[in-house]
Design a protein around this motif. Structure first.
Motif, PDB file in Angstrom:
ATOM      1  N   LYS A   6      14.512  43.153  -7.344  1.00 19.13           N
ATOM      2  CA  LYS A   6      13.577  44.211  -7.762  1.00 19.13           C
ATOM      3  C   LYS A   6      12.778  43.859  -9.190  1.00 19.13           C
ATOM      4  O   LYS A   6      12.046  44.612  -9.832  1.00 19.13           O
ATOM      5  N   ASP A   7      13.190  43.029  -9.529  1.00 20.82           N
ATOM      6  CA  ASP A   7      12.871  42.225 -11.046  1.00 20.82           C
ATOM      7  C   ASP A   7      11.725  41.290 -11.092  1.00 20.82           C
ATOM      8  O   ASP A   7      11.895  39.980 -10.456  1.00 20.82           O
ATOM      9  N   PRO A   8      10.615  41.858 -11.301  1.00 21.24           N
ATOM     10  CA  PRO A   8       9.452  40.834 -11.190  1.00 21.24           C
ATOM     11  C   PRO A   8       9.400  39.586 -12.147  1.00 21.24           C
ATOM     12  O   PRO A   8       9.060  38.511 -11.491  1.00 21.24           O
ATOM     13  N   GLN A   9      10.180  39.808 -13.294  1.00 19.70           N
ATOM     14  CA  GLN A   9      10.301  38.312 -13.940  1.00 19.70           C
ATOM     15  C   GLN A   9      11.126  37.189 -13.156  1.00 19.70           C
ATOM     16  O   GLN A   9      10.782  36.424 -13.098  1.00 19.70           O
ATOM     17  N   ARG A  10      12.364  37.868 -12.533  1.00 13.43           N
ATOM     18  CA  ARG A  10      13.079  36.905 -11.910  1.00 13.43           C
ATOM     19  C   ARG A  10      12.424  36.308 -10.873  1.00 13.43           C
ATOM     20  O   ARG A  10      12.545  35.072 -10.467  1.00 13.43           O
ATOM     21  N   ILE A  11      11.723  37.130  -9.901  1.00 16.37           N
ATOM     22  CA  ILE A  11      10.970  36.776  -8.537  1.00 16.37           C
ATOM     23  C   ILE A  11       9.921  35.655  -9.048  1.00 16.37           C
ATOM     24  O   ILE A  11       9.849  34.619  -8.619  1.00 16.37           O
ATOM     25  N   ASP A  12       9.175  35.763 -10.289  1.00  9.08           N
ATOM     26  CA  ASP A  12       8.115  35.028 -10.759  1.00  9.08           C
ATOM     27  C   ASP A  12       8.657  33.822 -11.198  1.00  9.08           C
ATOM     28  O   ASP A  12       8.640  32.565 -10.827  1.00  9.08           O
ATOM     29  N   TRP A  14      11.665  32.305 -10.170  1.00 11.80           N
ATOM     30  CA  TRP A  14      12.427  31.653  -9.010  1.00 11.80           C
ATOM     31  C   TRP A  14      11.194  31.153  -8.188  1.00 11.80           C
ATOM     32  O   TRP A  14      11.575  29.875  -7.770  1.00 11.80           O
ATOM     33  N   GLN A  15      10.191  31.643  -8.094  1.00 13.29           N
ATOM     34  CA  GLN A  15       9.016  31.153  -7.204  1.00 13.29           C
ATOM     35  C   GLN A  15       8.509  30.001  -8.066  1.00 13.29           C
ATOM     36  O   GLN A  15       8.108  28.940  -7.484  1.00 13.29           O
ATOM     37  N   LYS A  16       8.309  30.083  -9.316  1.00  8.72           N
ATOM     38  CA  LYS A  16       7.781  28.973  -9.995  1.00  8.72           C
ATOM     39  C   LYS A  16       8.741  27.909 -10.073  1.00  8.72           C
ATOM     40  O   LYS A  16       8.277  26.510  -9.875  1.00  8.72           O
ATOM     41  N   ALA A  17       9.959  28.073 -10.331  1.00  6.09           N
ATOM     42  CA  ALA A  17      11.100  26.797 -10.109  1.00  6.09           C
ATOM     43  C   ALA A  17      11.091  26.210  -8.742  1.00  6.09           C
ATOM     44  O   ALA A  17      11.324  24.791  -8.732  1.00  6.09           O
ATOM     45  N   ALA A  18      10.914  26.908  -7.616  1.00  8.77           N
ATOM     46  CA  ALA A  18      10.855  26.489  -6.453  1.00  8.77           C
ATOM     47  C   ALA A  18       9.634  26.069  -5.929  1.00  8.77           C
ATOM     48  O   ALA A  18       9.462  25.240  -4.802  1.00  8.77           O
ATOM     49  N   GLU A 100      15.536  23.338 -14.210  1.00 11.65           N
ATOM     50  CA  GLU A 100      16.080  22.053 -13.763  1.00 11.65           C
ATOM     51  C   GLU A 100      17.343  22.557 -13.024  1.00 11.65           C
ATOM     52  O   GLU A 100      17.727  21.770 -11.854  1.00 11.65           O
ATOM     53  N   VAL A 101      18.154  23.356 -13.540  1.00  9.62           N
ATOM     54  CA  VAL A 101      19.716  23.628 -13.010  1.00  9.62           C
ATOM     55  C   VAL A 101      19.267  24.278 -11.471  1.00  9.62           C
ATOM     56  O   VAL A 101      19.902  24.140 -10.559  1.00  9.62           O
ATOM     57  N   PHE A 102      18.111  25.246 -11.815  1.00 14.49           N
ATOM     58  CA  PHE A 102      17.804  25.823 -10.429  1.00 14.49           C
ATOM     59  C   PHE A 102      17.358  25.122  -9.302  1.00 14.49           C
ATOM     60  O   PHE A 102      17.724  25.187  -8.115  1.00 14.49           O
ATOM     61  N   LYS A 103      16.679  23.909  -9.433  1.00 14.72           N
ATOM     62  CA  LYS A 103      16.262  22.961  -8.501  1.00 14.72           C
ATOM     63  C   LYS A 103      17.410  22.291  -8.136  1.00 14.72           C
ATOM     64  O   LYS A 103      17.324  22.055  -6.656  1.00 14.72           O
ATOM     65  N   ALA A 104      18.297  22.078  -9.044  1.00 15.77           N
ATOM     66  CA  ALA A 104      19.584  21.105  -8.298  1.00 15.77           C
ATOM     67  C   ALA A 104      20.288  22.241  -7.414  1.00 15.77           C
ATOM     68  O   ALA A 104      20.802  21.680  -6.302  1.00 15.77           O
ATOM     69  N   ALA A 105      20.362  23.260  -7.766  1.00 10.46           N
ATOM     70  CA  ALA A 105      21.330  24.358  -6.919  1.00 10.46           C
ATOM     71  C   ALA A 105      20.509  24.564  -5.486  1.00 10.46           C
ATOM     72  O   ALA A 105      21.015  24.485  -4.558  1.00 10.46           O
TER      73      ALA A 105
END
Length: 144
Positions: A6-12, A14-18, A100-105
């Motif tokens: 429900k958090d627009p900042q997290r959603i944005d 994660w989408q950018k990181a992915a 970078e860590v997100f991409k590795a995960a």
């Protein structure tokens, strides 16, 4: 990819990181409908969940073993991380991890590996260290 948050900042973030435009839902109930027969990756933002929603999430994870769930916490702790991994999540980490860590995960869980954030890894390693002195592995035994 599906994001439950429900958090627009997290959603944005994660989408950018992915580097993708993910499907986004704000509840476990909505996710259940989208994940029928799917082998998708699902990012879960625990910080936006009530205790009741966490119980529903647990059932969803158990009922969809082919879905690769990555659970993110605002305040990660070892017990919570071990719980979600034992439940069937493929990963558990801090929701504020950098790109970078997100991409590795994501690479790890999409390769059918398990990703655990620092707090969980340190807990498990301390269990190994203690086992050398006591003969038991407390942290690792929790995963089996």
């Amino acid at each position: 990819m599906l994001i439950i948050s429900k958090d627009p900042q997290r959603i944005d973030h994660w989408q950018k990181a992915a580097n993708t435009k993910a499907d986004v839902v704000s509840s476990v109930k909505e996710a259940e409908e989208l994940l029928v027969g799917s082998a998708a990756t699902c990012l879960v933002d625990l910080a936006t969940f009530s205790n009741e929603e966490k119980a529903s999430l647990e059932q969803l994870i158990k009922s969809r073993p082919v879905v690769r769930f990555m659970v993110f916490s605002a305040v990660p702790n070892a017990n919570e991380g071990v719980h979600w991994i034992r439940t069937g999540a493929r990963g558990y980490a801090n929701r504020l991890m950098n790109k970078e860590v997100f991409k590795a995960a994501m690479q790890s869980i999409n390769s059918d590996e398990i990703w655990a954030g620092k707090v969980v890894v340190q807990y498990l390693l301390s269990g190994l260290q203690a086992a050398g002195h006591k003969g038991s592995v407390t942290g690792l035994s929790m995963l089996t």
